[in-house]
Design a protein around this motif. Structure first.
Motif, PDB file in Angstrom:
ATOM      1  N   CYS A 176       0.840  -1.195   0.000  1.00 36.84           N
ATOM      2  CA  CYS A 176       0.000   0.000   0.000  1.00 36.84           C
ATOM      3  C   CYS A 176       0.877   1.247   0.000  1.00 36.84           C
ATOM      4  CB  CYS A 176      -0.884  -0.037   1.243  1.00 36.84           C
ATOM      5  SG  CYS A 176      -1.778   1.489   1.531  1.00 36.84           S
TER       6      CYS A 176
ATOM      7  N   ASP B 237       0.168   4.043   0.902  1.00 39.19           N
ATOM      8  CA  ASP B 237      -0.157   4.899   2.050  1.00 39.19           C
ATOM      9  C   ASP B 237       0.488   4.395   3.336  1.00 39.19           C
ATOM     10  OD1 ASP B 237      -1.859   7.209   1.621  1.00 39.19           O
ATOM     11  OD2 ASP B 237      -2.793   6.554   3.528  1.00 39.19           O
ATOM     12  N   CYS B 238       0.186   3.139   3.703  1.00 37.47           N
ATOM     13  CA  CYS B 238       0.702   2.620   4.973  1.00 37.47           C
ATOM     14  C   CYS B 238       1.975   1.809   4.799  1.00 37.47           C
ATOM     15  CB  CYS B 238      -0.355   1.789   5.693  1.00 37.47           C
ATOM     16  SG  CYS B 238      -0.795   0.266   4.827  1.00 37.47           S
TER      17      CYS B 238
ATOM     18  N   CYS C  36      -7.730  -0.222   1.561  1.00 39.40           N
ATOM     19  CA  CYS C  36      -6.698  -0.975   2.270  1.00 39.40           C
ATOM     20  C   CYS C  36      -7.165  -1.211   3.706  1.00 39.40           C
ATOM     21  CB  CYS C  36      -5.388  -0.193   2.254  1.00 39.40           C
ATOM     22  SG  CYS C  36      -4.108  -0.959   3.253  1.00 39.40           S
TER      23      CYS C  36
ATOM     24  N   CYS D 188      -6.005   1.270   7.741  1.00 38.79           N
ATOM     25  CA  CYS D 188      -5.404   2.286   6.873  1.00 38.79           C
ATOM     26  C   CYS D 188      -6.472   3.020   6.060  1.00 38.79           C
ATOM     27  CB  CYS D 188      -4.377   1.615   5.978  1.00 38.79           C
ATOM     28  SG  CYS D 188      -3.879   2.548   4.547  1.00 38.79           S
TER      29      CYS D 188
ATOM     30  N   ALA E 217      -6.812   3.487   2.870  1.00 41.26           N
ATOM     31  CA  ALA E 217      -6.424   4.135   1.600  1.00 41.26           C
ATOM     32  C   ALA E 217      -7.108   3.427   0.434  1.00 41.26           C
ATOM     33  CB  ALA E 217      -4.913   4.076   1.430  1.00 41.26           C
TER      34      ALA E 217
HETATM   35 ZN   LIG Z   1      -2.688   0.894   3.551  1.00 37.59          ZN
END
Ligand SMILES: [Zn+2]
Ligand SMILES: [Zn+2]
Length: 403
Positions: free
Chosen positions: A163, A165-166, A182, A196, A198
């Motif tokens: 991911c 994002d995380c 996510c 998360c 996202a």
């Molecule tokens: Zn994530």
């Protein structure tokens, strides 16, 4: 009558057929949404993937994703009107003979989780082509889960395995691109436990500019989809690449990636940085001898861009006119077969998940494998016996020290 005996659920009115090459777990995700947001386990029960009363955990631990067992095929045909071929194509069994060992008399016909793990494929990891995911509403191809696929031939972009994002890796059980968010729990200070969240649509598309790598990806893609008659050759290619990719995993450096895309070089540099001893550290003689350190999880499923780096490097050896010369350019094998890097590679080869690596390599890389065998831990022939050792190998005799 038969219907009752097998305890079949009722025939479903609404079935979206699997996409060509789609993974069973991806299809179940899509069906779960179609049926109003059921859990995947419950969806597996109503579609006949699992038998009535079979625990939903069987999707993780059971054999459904691996082998089209006759009872499962029968249930899915009755309930979801899928053909035997459609069911078989969603399981790992379809790679028997290419990425997985061919079916032979001395090998079990059934494909299991263990037989997948034994060939360097991790059935839990998930990689996604951002463009395909956007077009199909979050469905994924089983082929993307193989170590041999790092880019999408259709969209010429790298697959994504974590991911943005995380930063956590996608998994087939923890990530659901069909629902599109996510669900990983990012690393926190221990007080926050929220997911998360996202979006998994519109993931960044990183183009493959490196022509050498893209050509290689297309070649491997074609081999994975070989007609049955050509499977033997494809299996040999994957075994040779596997062995040489292991060599690259332990000995290559970012300098061996001249011409590769920046993302691949950076990913491999970060991998080396994490697993190599720092040059600025004051090393004892013992630790200097230890080579690159990889835990079992690092060996089992390296990040997708690291795989791209090591398979690119391996292909330069496997497809070279003289593989030994190419391997020397990587690891200086002929002159330094007992280097710490080779020593730890041999140790890794003797333990999971790489323990099968040397068994099915072909004549093509024999010159390289002979030296790698020769440098195995636990057996170092004295100088005076090296000639005898090599001639035993070249006449097909069993090398002393080899498993
Ligand atoms: Zn994530
Ligand atoms: Zn794609």
């Amino acid at each position: 009558m038969l219907h009752q005996n097998l305890g079949l659920p009722r025939r479903l009115a609404l079935v979206s057929p699997p996409l060509p090459g789609e993974a069973l777990l991806s299809w179940l995700n899509a069906m779960a949404v179609e049926y109003g947001g059921l859990t995947r386990g419950r969806t597996a029960q109503i579609t006949g993937v699992l038998a009535d009363g079979e625990p939903v955990n069987a999707l993780r631990t059971g054999r459904a994703p691996y082998y089209p067992h006759p009872a499962m095929v029968h249930r899915m045909r009755a309930v979801a009107a899928l053909s035997e071929q459609q069911v078989a194509d969603m399981t790992w069994h379809r790679f028997r003979g290419t990425a997985l060992h061919p079916i032979g008399p001395e090998w079990a016909a059934e494909t299991t989780r263990a037989s997948v793990l034994g060939r360097w494929a991790d059935p839990d990891v998930l990689r996604l082509c951002p463009a395909c995911v956007d077009e199909s509403g979050g469905r994924w191809l089983l082929t993307w889960q193989l170590p041999w696929v790092f880019a999408c031939p259709a969209h010429r972009c790298y697959l994504i395995d974590s991911c943005p994002d995380c930063g956590r890796r996608f998994t087939v059980h923890g990530t659901d691109p069909v629902r599109g968010r996510c669900r990983n729990r990012p690393p926190t200070d221990g007080t926050r436990r929220r997911r998360c969240g996202a979006p998994l649509h519109g993931l960044p598309r990183v183009p493959v500019v490196d022509a050498e790598l893209f050509e290689l990806q297309q070649r491997l893609w074609d081999a994975l989809h070989s007609p049955a008659a050509q499977c033997g050759a494809a299996f040999g290619v994957f075994q040779d690449l596997w062995a040489m990719a292991c060599l690259a995993l332990y000995t290559a450096t970012p300098e061996h990636l001249v011409g590769a895309d920046l993302v691949v070089r950076e990913a491999f540099a970060a991998f080396c940085h994490t697993h190599d001893h720092r040059a600025d550290r004051d090393l004892t003689a013992a630790s200097r001898r230890s080579g690159r350190r990889l835990k079992a999880v690092d060996r089992r499923s390296p990040p997708v861009l690291v795989m791209a780096a090591v398979i690119r490097t391996a292909a330069r050896i496997v497809f070279a006119v003289n593989p030994l010369t190419a391997a020397d350019a990587l690891a200086d094998l002929s002159r330094n077969p007992h280097s710490p890097a080779i020593y730890v590679l041999r140790q890794a080869w003797n333990s999971g998940p790489l323990a099968l690596a040397t068994r099915d390599t072909t004549e093509r890389i024999k010159s390289v494998m002979d030296i790698l065998d020769y440098s195995g831990p636990g057996f170092v022939p004295p100088l005076s016996q090296r000639d005898r050792y090599y001639s035993a190998l070249s006449t097909g005799g069993r090398a002393p020290g080899r498993r």
